[in-house]
Write a protein that holds these residues in place. Structure first.
Motif, PDB file in Angstrom:
ATOM      1  N   GLY A  31     -11.331  -7.428  -8.507  1.00 27.10           N
ATOM      2  CA  GLY A  31      -9.888  -7.552  -8.598  1.00 27.10           C
ATOM      3  C   GLY A  31      -9.394  -8.891  -8.115  1.00 27.10           C
ATOM      4  O   GLY A  31     -10.153  -9.708  -7.596  1.00 27.10           O
ATOM      5  N   PRO A  32      -8.102  -9.122  -8.288  1.00 31.43           N
ATOM      6  CA  PRO A  32      -7.506 -10.384  -7.841  1.00 31.43           C
ATOM      7  C   PRO A  32      -7.362 -10.405  -6.321  1.00 31.43           C
ATOM      8  O   PRO A  32      -7.305  -9.357  -5.670  1.00 31.43           O
ATOM      9  CB  PRO A  32      -6.127 -10.366  -8.509  1.00 31.43           C
ATOM     10  N   LEU A  44      -7.031  -1.637  -1.325  1.00 34.45           N
ATOM     11  CA  LEU A  44      -6.296  -2.821  -0.910  1.00 34.45           C
ATOM     12  C   LEU A  44      -6.779  -3.209   0.479  1.00 34.45           C
ATOM     13  O   LEU A  44      -6.818  -2.375   1.384  1.00 34.45           O
ATOM     14  CB  LEU A  44      -4.793  -2.522  -0.891  1.00 34.45           C
ATOM     15  N   ASP A  45      -7.189  -4.477   0.643  1.00 36.46           N
ATOM     16  CA  ASP A  45      -7.655  -4.997   1.928  1.00 36.46           C
ATOM     17  C   ASP A  45      -6.672  -6.037   2.440  1.00 36.46           C
ATOM     18  O   ASP A  45      -5.989  -6.697   1.654  1.00 36.46           O
ATOM     19  CB  ASP A  45      -9.006  -5.699   1.791  1.00 36.46           C
ATOM     20  N   ALA A  46      -6.642  -6.216   3.737  1.00 37.63           N
ATOM     21  CA  ALA A  46      -5.964  -7.342   4.384  1.00 37.63           C
ATOM     22  C   ALA A  46      -6.935  -7.869   5.426  1.00 37.63           C
ATOM     23  O   ALA A  46      -7.188  -7.211   6.436  1.00 37.63           O
ATOM     24  CB  ALA A  46      -4.647  -6.921   5.018  1.00 37.63           C
ATOM     25  N   LEU A  47      -7.512  -9.042   5.164  1.00 36.86           N
ATOM     26  CA  LEU A  47      -8.578  -9.580   6.004  1.00 36.86           C
ATOM     27  C   LEU A  47      -8.163 -10.917   6.617  1.00 36.86           C
ATOM     28  O   LEU A  47      -7.678 -11.804   5.913  1.00 36.86           O
ATOM     29  CB  LEU A  47      -9.845  -9.793   5.175  1.00 36.86           C
ATOM     30  N   SER A  68       0.809  -1.216   0.000  1.00 41.24           N
ATOM     31  CA  SER A  68       0.000   0.000   0.000  1.00 41.24           C
ATOM     32  C   SER A  68       0.839   1.262   0.000  1.00 41.24           C
ATOM     33  O   SER A  68       0.322   2.339  -0.258  1.00 41.24           O
ATOM     34  CB  SER A  68      -0.946   0.007   1.200  1.00 41.24           C
ATOM     35  N   SER A  69       2.139   1.168   0.242  1.00 38.70           N
ATOM     36  CA  SER A  69       2.957   2.372   0.315  1.00 38.70           C
ATOM     37  C   SER A  69       2.972   3.178  -0.977  1.00 38.70           C
ATOM     38  O   SER A  69       2.942   4.403  -0.916  1.00 38.70           O
ATOM     39  CB  SER A  69       4.377   2.044   0.780  1.00 38.70           C
ATOM     40  N   PRO A  70       2.990   2.575  -2.186  1.00 39.76           N
ATOM     41  CA  PRO A  70       2.913   3.427  -3.379  1.00 39.76           C
ATOM     42  C   PRO A  70       1.610   4.213  -3.445  1.00 39.76           C
ATOM     43  O   PRO A  70       1.595   5.350  -3.908  1.00 39.76           O
ATOM     44  CB  PRO A  70       2.988   2.440  -4.542  1.00 39.76           C
ATOM     45  N   PHE A  71       0.509   3.625  -2.944  1.00 32.30           N
ATOM     46  CA  PHE A  71      -0.765   4.330  -2.945  1.00 32.30           C
ATOM     47  C   PHE A  71      -0.726   5.494  -1.965  1.00 32.30           C
ATOM     48  O   PHE A  71      -1.244   6.556  -2.225  1.00 32.30           O
ATOM     49  CB  PHE A  71      -1.910   3.392  -2.581  1.00 32.30           C
ATOM     50  N   LEU A 114      -6.983  -6.830  -4.141  1.00 37.81           N
ATOM     51  CA  LEU A 114      -6.653  -5.514  -4.691  1.00 37.81           C
ATOM     52  C   LEU A 114      -7.769  -5.156  -5.652  1.00 37.81           C
ATOM     53  O   LEU A 114      -7.925  -5.791  -6.700  1.00 37.81           O
ATOM     54  CB  LEU A 114      -5.304  -5.546  -5.417  1.00 37.81           C
ATOM     55  N   TYR A 115      -8.575  -4.155  -5.278  1.00 40.14           N
ATOM     56  CA  TYR A 115      -9.772  -3.807  -6.033  1.00 40.14           C
ATOM     57  C   TYR A 115      -9.587  -2.570  -6.894  1.00 40.14           C
ATOM     58  O   TYR A 115      -8.934  -1.610  -6.482  1.00 40.14           O
ATOM     59  CB  TYR A 115     -10.929  -3.458  -5.084  1.00 40.14           C
ATOM     60  N   ALA A 116     -10.254  -2.582  -8.039  1.00 41.36           N
ATOM     61  CA  ALA A 116     -10.594  -1.363  -8.754  1.00 41.36           C
ATOM     62  C   ALA A 116     -12.009  -1.049  -8.287  1.00 41.36           C
ATOM     63  O   ALA A 116     -12.910  -1.881  -8.404  1.00 41.36           O
ATOM     64  CB  ALA A 116     -10.548  -1.576 -10.258  1.00 41.36           C
TER      65      ALA A 116
END
Length: 161
Positions: A105-106, A73-76, A13-16, A90-92
């Motif tokens: 997303g994938p 971006l999720d982390a579940l 997530s750092s680039p975001f 990772l969603y659009a």
């Protein structure tokens, strides 16, 4: 292993976040109920489908691209029956109507309980409705495309911090 997924989430997530200094990334927590569907192979008797109910909880980061499109971006952490795993989609994210979003997303899944082939690839399809600026409800379908990767239906809420 949970530490590795958190590290992967923050590195991923750092680039975001760096890009989002101008566009205001938002962070939050989410959780809810999941129903996971397993295909069980009974050797010579064929296979049947069974389901288990569990819960999930995690964090997300969302970065707007423009007025209608964002990357999320999720982390579940998911616990269902005897299985515990991490789901990192990772969603659009696209706003189709006022406060109604579709996401696709994938997803990468790490199963804590498997001895081999712990990483599974999937595709997540989701929709969310924003109730307030900070609160939304969502429904998600996770489609496992690897062998032994379960499919799941998720109902939950998210809170932007």
């Amino acid at each position: 292993m949970f530490k590795y997924f958190l590290m992967l989430f923050f590195i991923g997530s750092s680039p975001f976040v760096i890009q989002a200094q101008d566009s205001m990334a938002s962070f939050g927590i989410k959780g809810g109920l999941n129903i996971t569907f397993f295909n069980v192979d009974q050797q010579n008797l064929g296979s049947y489908q069974t389901s288990e109910t569990g819960f999930y909880a995690g964090v997300f980061v969302e970065t707007p691209i423009d007025g209608f499109l964002a990357i999320q971006l999720d982390a579940l952490y998911i616990s269902v029956g005897d299985f515990n795993f991490m789901n990192v989609p990772l969603y659009a994210k696209y706003e189709v109507a006022h406060n109604l979003h579709l996401m696709a997303g994938p997803s990468f899944n790490y199963f804590f309980d498997f001895f081999t082939n712990k990483v599974k690839i999937g595709v997540d399809l989701s929709s969310s409705y924003t109730i307030t600026k900070s609160l939304d409800v969502h429904i998600k379908y996770a489609l496992g495309i690897d062998e032994l990767a379960p499919n799941g239906l998720f109902f939950g809420m998210g809170l932007k911090l």
